[in-house]
Design an enzyme around this catalytic site. Structure first.
Site, mmCIF file in Angstrom:
data_model
loop_
_atom_site.group_PDB
_atom_site.id
_atom_site.type_symbol
_atom_site.label_atom_id
_atom_site.label_comp_id
_atom_site.label_asym_id
_atom_site.label_seq_id
_atom_site.Cartn_x
_atom_site.Cartn_y
_atom_site.Cartn_z
ATOM 1 N N LYS B 79 5.069 -0.243 11.983
ATOM 2 C CA LYS B 79 3.706 -0.616 11.577
ATOM 3 C C LYS B 79 2.930 -0.998 12.831
ATOM 4 O O LYS B 79 3.495 -1.614 13.755
ATOM 5 C CB LYS B 79 3.793 -1.795 10.596
ATOM 6 C CG LYS B 79 2.472 -2.201 9.959
ATOM 7 C CD LYS B 79 2.715 -3.326 8.948
ATOM 8 C CE LYS B 79 1.442 -3.804 8.281
ATOM 9 N NZ LYS B 79 1.703 -4.886 7.299
ATOM 10 N N SER B 154 -0.388 -3.931 2.872
ATOM 11 C CA SER B 154 -1.003 -3.389 4.058
ATOM 12 C C SER B 154 -0.120 -2.372 4.787
ATOM 13 O O SER B 154 -0.625 -1.584 5.576
ATOM 14 C CB SER B 154 -1.387 -4.514 5.016
ATOM 15 O OG SER B 154 -0.236 -5.227 5.430
ATOM 16 N N SER B 178 2.866 -6.981 1.169
ATOM 17 C CA SER B 178 2.545 -5.879 2.084
ATOM 18 C C SER B 178 3.704 -4.944 2.405
ATOM 19 O O SER B 178 3.482 -3.851 2.919
ATOM 20 C CB SER B 178 1.944 -6.416 3.382
ATOM 21 O OG SER B 178 0.571 -6.668 3.190
#
Lengths: 466, 469, 98
Positions: B79, B154, B178
């Site tokens: 990420k 996210s 997330s």
């Protein structure tokens, strides 16, 4: 001079940078002073994205030790908080500090005052200044204001960023600039005694911020002075780097406040700077700033909980502090309070003195040398303790003493000579003028070239004159 | 054989048995990225050259039989809020658009030490603010099952990349939901570890008292393998746990017969009917596996939304204060709408006059929620329930409410507030979109929730379904 | 439930948060903040009397590192993230002082 119906109300905030090996929350070398800019920084103290603080054990322990030395309570539970504000020298946009759970609270420090000695007790009048709190925080970077290519700008060096900083806050118990100066000197001495900071004002490792206001004096003796209502304003002065400047800045402010108050107005609550060249204070930030620090518990650092044994252990690490040492020196070494105070001014001197005594006692050769004599040598002969070892000093005293041991006849001969040469002084003495005796003592000692001892000479002189 | 389709377990075996090289595997995945990432848009940055270089290095180790762990030569996506020195780290924000860190986040460092092949960095809601990936300052990632749908967030880029076979392993981060919610929406396995089990150092901070990095993978076993590599105390993170790291693959395959599994009606009822159906089916699966299913009572998760919102916004407002453009990145004028909204609310909640009613109160309710779970875990080993209230929503859905993310994450918030671990696994499909089931356990019970999730996964085989791209 | 969000308040908070907010943004933000607050204000209904606040769920206490020096970045590394520097210093517009 403070007019009678006005009373100064002074509190102090003191920041002390600790002399740990590494910074507060990262492993960067803490010896930042005078180093090339931005060479003692790491991702943590530059606040790069994703970095986290990891607290330095020694820094925290030293903060607690200072609290203990200032007679504070050490709450069992303590924590760090974030203090949020924006300034280019504060890389995270918040300072890790302590808000409602500081490491030490409710202490006090007793100091001598500048008032004359109490004639009944024959003692200096002492005063207790209450300490509100002692807490731990981190230092900011350093700003430098410059003009480059015609444009004003600010340059930032983050070498100091993240240095361990202890803040000491007093209650507004101080009533004169001189009291403030005495308090600060005492605090400075204690900090150096425990060895947690150089407290070097010039390097900024001790920074002073007096809070000053003035109130109409109340003569009601039944009321405790600390319970009186405080004035509804307060002026903070920054950028002070000596005790004398602190005193001057306070005096300057007191005069300024009184003249405003006399006009029936109230001085503005503000932060002022100290201009040491002009000897005045000035309004520092006129730009209206929103002040709301939005403190909240620092989620990156688990809280701190002390056990009693942990606190006792830290207490045990604190050396004997000046007040106690003075009392012991007077009692054990039979020296005056004045001498004891000078000898204990710095821990190095006090240790040197005691080491000399220890050597004198242990070596058994120097029976004639008393602690009083050693004290005299250190204080009056200004022995350089960094060059002369305690052993050397005792040897030296012993040598000199052997020379001093001039026999009575030799001394009598010198006295005879002096009496002959000073008939007027002799006549004066005989007519009752005591000062004449001291004059003659001086003459004899000069003639003896340092071999005569004052007390001895006086005794002989008096005998021979009568 | 399409190498890119492999799981970590399969790829690792193939590499060790010399069926293919890491370079071949990496090339296969890179080719896959080239062909479909223009549709899915999971990556912010792909670094082919670096990946092939690392693959070569891994191959040398494999050749010399020096591969001491199952991740050597495995292609990975991280990420984009995890700092890496070889690839810019943007947090999908314009402020950090060109930011190249000078240090590796601990998770990245640990994986690099294991000689993974870092392919690139995946898209996310900017600063991890959101549950859609629509709040990325760059572009929206698409759900591989339906390109007109959101991947969740996210960590949407990580979940989308793994489920479209554009990587073999990936790492996401979770503050509340997330990791789990995008995993549920994309049909991946997402493991959010106990707060403090995996270091936060070098992860652009969102909610400091909540953030937990963790694996997003194709199978439960893969998640366990990755957790083995990244868990542990970190001398750069004072909140990381000194507790000994367990072998998380150890109980994989062990029967769950007799295990006590809790279900909370309130949680199931907080999800839509199509999800509820899947959960009730899942309960039957667990019963079939011999688990004892028990009803438990938990505090209404509605309260967790408020608590989470306040605490997270407050922490965000401070965490984003460092972005002033002085030492790195661009100035505060580059913050997007969502970041500004969060900073503003957090600032408000902490300011004089509101602290007690909002922040302090939220912290007190946090205590209530923590104690609530403690009580329940005296009665059951794990709790199961839906991961998210619905399946993937259409593009644009997040723009309807400033609380979109919080509402989507309602089922992750109570456990994240309490620092508990949770794992999301696919539990069926509804209209061609995956539904997620989560298993939540007490702090540091990763081994157990992995065991439970694995048993379900192997019994149901939903993980074998792949989106058609 | 009501809250006290006004345009002025939004501007004041923006100032505290060091954010530049246009008038247009202030309007949108005041609505968004107000909606969010109405939502989260629900917690005011819960009785939390006597409950201790939790700010850390790890249960960890007294976590310290030893006072040891580790290496710092070079000046070049420290300044690598920005173009605005001068003779080894970070450079910003003049801050108001004096």
């Amino acid at each position: 001079m403070i007019k009678e119906n006005f009373e100064p109300i002074i509190g102090l905030e003191i920041h002390v940078e600790l002399k740990t090996k590494s910074k507060m929350f990262c492993g960067c070398n803490a010896d930042w002073f005078g180093k090339v800019p931005n060479t003692l920084c790491c991702p943590v103290c530059l606040a790069l994205p994703g970095t986290l603080p990891f607290p330095n054990r020694i820094a925290v322990e030293w903060c607690v030790m200072l609290g203990l030395a200032l007679n504070c309570d050490i709450p069992v539970f303590s924590k760090f908080d974030r203090k949020n504000y924006f300034y280019p020298d504060l890389p995270k946009g918040y300072q890790i500090s302590q808000y409602d759970k500081p490491f030490a609270i409710n202490g006090s420090l007793e100091t001598n005052t500048n008032q004359p000695i109490n004639k009944l007790t024959n003692q200096q009048i002492r005063k207790k200044i209450r300490i509100r709190r002692v807490h731990m925080e981190e230092d900011t970077g350093k700003l430098l204001h410059a003009t480059i290519d015609g444009a004003k700008c600010t340059l930032i060096d983050f070498n100091r960023s993240g240095m361990p900083l202890v803040e000491i806050v007093t209650e507004p118990d101080i009533r004169s600039s001189e009291e403030a100066r005495i308090f600060l000197k005492k605090l400075h001495q204690i900090i150096r005694y425990i060895g947690i900071s150089d407290a070097d004002m010039e390097k900024g490792s001790m920074r002073l911020e007096p809070n000053i206001s003035v109130r109409k004096f109340s003569r009601n003796k039944n009321q405790s002075p600390n319970k009186l209502k405080l004035p509804n304003y307060k002026v903070e002065v920054k950028n002070i780097n000596s005790f004398n400047f602190a005193k001057k800045a306070i005096d300057f402010e007191l005069d300024r406040h009184i003249s405003i108050l006399e006009k029936g107005e109230v001085p503005a609550q503000e932060t002022r700077g100290w201009d040491e060249k002009k000897g005045i204070t000035y309004t520092q930030r006129t730009k209206e700033e929103a002040h709301d620090y939005r403190y909240f518990p620092e989620p990156d650092i688990p809280p701190i909980r002390w056990t009693k044994p942990q606190i006792s252990k830290l207490k045990a690490q604190i050396c004997e502090l000046p007040d106690k040492k003075i009392k012991r020196f007077i009692k054990d070494y039979k020296i005056s309070e004045y001498d004891a105070t000078i000898l204990t001014d710095e821990l190095e001197t006090a240790d040197y003195y005691e080491n000399s005594i220890k050597y004198q006692v242990s070596s058994k050769k120097y029976k004639g040398i008393t602690p009083k004599i050693i004290a005299n040598w250190i204080i009056n002969k200004k022995t350089d303790i960094t060059k002369v070892t305690p052993e050397k000093l005792v040897n030296l005293i012993s040598q000199k003493q052997q020379i001093v041991q001039m026999d009575d006849k030799e001394l009598e001969a010198i006295i005879q000579k002096v009496l002959k040469a000073n008939p007027k002084a002799v006549a004066d003495f005989k007519s009752g003028k005591q000062q004449a005796l001291m004059f003659l003592v001086g003459q004899v000692m000069r003639e003896a070239k340092g071999k005569a001892e004052a007390e001895e000479t006086k005794r002989f002189l008096s005998k021979m004159l009568n | 054989m399409d190498l890119y389709k492999l799981t970590i377990t399969q790829a690792s075996k193939g590499l060790k048995e010399k069926k293919f090289s890491s370079k071949e595997l990496t090339k296969s995945v890179l080719a896959r990225i080239k062909s479909i990432d223009k549709l899915v848009k999971a990556y912010v940055t792909v670094d082919e050259e670096n990946a092939l270089h690392k693959a070569n290095k891994a191959d040398k180790l494999l050749m010399k039989k020096r591969a001491d762990n199952p991740l050597v030569g495995i292609p990975f996506a991280l990420k984009d809020n995890i700092c890496t020195t070889d690839i810019r780290t943007t947090a999908s924000s314009n402020v950090l658009k060109d930011y190249l860190p000078i240090f590796n986040g601990t998770v990245a460092k640990k994986l690099k030490e294991k000689n993974i092949v870092l392919l690139g960095k995946t898209n996310m809601d900017a600063w991890a603010h959101g549950s859609s990936t629509e709040a990325s300052d760059f572009f929206t990632t698409r759900n591989p099952w339906n390109l007109g749908r959101l991947p969740g967030g996210s960590s949407g880029g990580s979940a989308a990349s793994i489920m479209s076979d554009m990587t073999i392993g990936s790492i996401g981060t979770e503050t509340a939901g997330s990791i789990r919610q995008p995993s549920a929406w994309c049909g991946a396995v997402g493991l959010k570890p106990t707060y403090g089990r995996v270091s936060r150092y070098g992860i652009v901070a969102m909610g400091s008292s909540l953030d937990s990095p963790g694996p997003i993978t194709k199978t439960v076993e893969d998640a366990a393998i990755v957790l083995n590599a990244i868990a542990g105390f970190d001398p750069y993170d004072a909140t990381s746990s000194p507790k000994k790291v367990e072998n998380y693959t150890k109980d994989i395959g062990k029967k769950i017969k007799g295990m006590k599994i809790g279900i909370a009606d309130m949680y199931i009822e907080s999800s839509q009917k199509n999800i509820q159906e899947k959960i009730y089916q899942a309960i039957e699966v667990f019963k079939k596996l011999g688990a004892k299913v028990k009803n438990v009572n938990l505090v209404d998760p509605q309260y967790a939304i408020s608590v989470y919102t306040i605490l997270q916004r407050a922490e965000v407002s401070a965490n984003l204060a460092r972005f002033d453009g002085i030492r790195y990145g661009y100035g505060r004028d580059k913050f997007g709408e969502e970041a500004k909204r969060r900073i503003m609310l957090g600032t408000y909640a902490l300011s004089t006059g509101y602290y007690d009613a909002l922040y302090l109160k939220a912290q007190q309710i946090r205590t209530m929620i923590v104690e609530d779970f403690e009580k329940v875990f005296k009665k059951v080993d794990v709790i199961i329930g839906p991961t998210a209230p619905c399946t993937a929503l259409p593009l644009g859905s997040s723009k309807t409410s400033p609380m979109f993310g919080e509402v989507q994450d309602i089922l992750a918030e109570p456990s994240t507030i309490s620092g508990l671990p949770g794992i999301s696994i696919p539990c069926g499909f509804s209209d061609g979109l995956p539904a997620g089931l989560q298993v939540i356990g007490p702090q540091f019970s990763e081994k157990k929730i992995i065991q439970v999730a694995h048993a379900f996964e192997q019994e149901t085989n939903y993980f074998k379904e792949k989106p058609k791209l | 439930m009501t809250n006290d969000i006004t345009i002025e308040k939004v501007k004041y908070i923006a100032k505290l948060a060091n954010l530049y907010i246009s008038d247009e943004e202030a309007k949108t933000l005041s609505k968004d903040l107000s909606d969010t607050l109405d939502f989260i204000n629900k917690i005011k209904l819960l009785n939390t009397k006597g409950l201790k606040p939790t700010s850390n769920v790890t249960g960890l206490e007294n976590v310290f590192r030893e006072d040891k020096v580790s290496s710092s970045l070079t000046q070049e590394q420290a300044l690598s993230g920005v173009s605005n520097h001068y003779k080894g210093y970070f450079k910003v517009k003049a801050v108001l002082e004096e």
